[in-house]
Design an enzyme around this catalytic site. Structure first.
Site, PDB file in Angstrom:
ATOM      1  CG  ASP A   1     -10.347   0.266   0.490  1.00 21.87           C
ATOM      2  OD1 ASP A   1     -10.142   0.587  -0.710  1.00 21.87           O
ATOM      3  OD2 ASP A   1     -11.410   0.445   1.075  1.00 21.87           O
ATOM      4  CG  HIS A  30      -3.171   2.973  -7.412  1.00 24.06           C
ATOM      5  ND1 HIS A  30      -3.705   2.278  -6.471  1.00 24.06           N
ATOM      6  CD2 HIS A  30      -3.861   3.134  -8.396  1.00 24.06           C
ATOM      7  CE1 HIS A  30      -4.934   2.149  -7.191  1.00 24.06           C
ATOM      8  NE2 HIS A  30      -5.080   2.841  -8.235  1.00 24.06           N
ATOM      9  CG  LEU A  50       8.469  -9.031   8.121  1.00 27.86           C
ATOM     10  CD1 LEU A  50       7.198  -9.236   8.878  1.00 27.86           C
ATOM     11  CD2 LEU A  50       8.241  -7.665   7.484  1.00 27.86           C
TER      12      LEU A  50
END
Length: 245
Positions: free
Chosen positions: A16, A33, A127
């Site tokens: 955020d 962004h 991962l």
């Protein structure tokens, strides 16, 4: 503190603050962004280096479609660019990609890329990078409930057989352990419809940094905070129980 002694198996992050990061610097929101994508790459590197098994990133919520069309288009462009640019490297690094979220209303040129990323990396053993795209936890729970209701209506399942375990099997995250730690950046202190079922016993950490500023040092500090916490999962600390007798 040596965080490697107590590394969480699954870390989830609500990324955020991209827009506010840009606004504070006089940039358009799209710049925030784009800078946020760099933070994604850093978070993936750190998770892989430390042996974290699952990293879930809240990339785009089912509510984000209400944002201005230009911003949504830019976010879609960034997602597509990330997959096209980074997929080969993630595959080389043995990263497995998993996508969660509703798939029935995705843009036609996005879903194939996401499916390709999953298919290409499905056999990797390092991962697991879980990308929550077009994801909303209430929608996920409702979809799971509809699946179970349909099975009951068809006579395939009894009402008594609907247990928390059976319900969890119908969620997008089936096969993924619940998060041990959920981090939200930008200072906001809420889950915003993210992993509501799965967060039942997660440790929550809200940090003031905007997502574009999320660095290796930020991640390490978050893991240090997690390592200091005592997790009882509804039980009682054995030491505290002994003292209270």
């Amino acid at each position: 503190m040596d965080v490697t002694r107590r590394v969480p198996e699954h870390v989830a992050i609500i990324m955020d603050g991209n827009g506010r990061w840009a606004k504070m610097r006089g940039y358009p929101r799209t710049m925030g962004h784009r800078k946020g994508v760099e933070a994604v790459r850093e978070a993936v590197r750190v998770a892989g280096d430390l042996g974290i098994s699952y990293l879930t990133l809240f990339a785009f919520s089912s509510e984000n479609w209400t944002r201005p069309e230009t911003e949504v288009n830019d976010l879609m462009g960034l997602l597509k660019a990330f997959i096209r640019r980074d997929l080969a490297e993630l595959h080389r690094e043995n990263v497995r990609i998993r996508i969660i979220g509703a798939r029935d209303n995705m843009p036609g040129d996005v879903l194939p890329l996401l499916l390709e990323a999953e298919e290409t990396t499905k056999d990797n053993s390092g991962l697991t990078l879980v990308i929550a795209f077009n994801y909303g936890s209430r929608d996920e729970i409702a979809r799971a409930a509809r699946k179970l209701a349909a099975r009951v209506a068809a006579g395939e399942l009894s009402v008594e057989a609907i247990t928390p375990v059976a319900f969890a099997r119908e969620l997008d995250t089936f096969g993924i352990p619940d998060p041990d730690l959920i981090i939200r950046t930008s200072g906001e202190e809420r889950l915003s419809n993210f992993l509501l079922w799965q967060a039942a016993y997660a440790e929550l950490l809200f940090i003031p940094d905007f997502w574009p500023d999320f660095s290796r040092e930020t991640f390490m500090a978050a893991l240090e905070s997690f390592a200091r916490r005592e997790r009882r999962f509804g039980g009682v600390d054995p030491v505290a129980a002994a003292v209270s007798r």
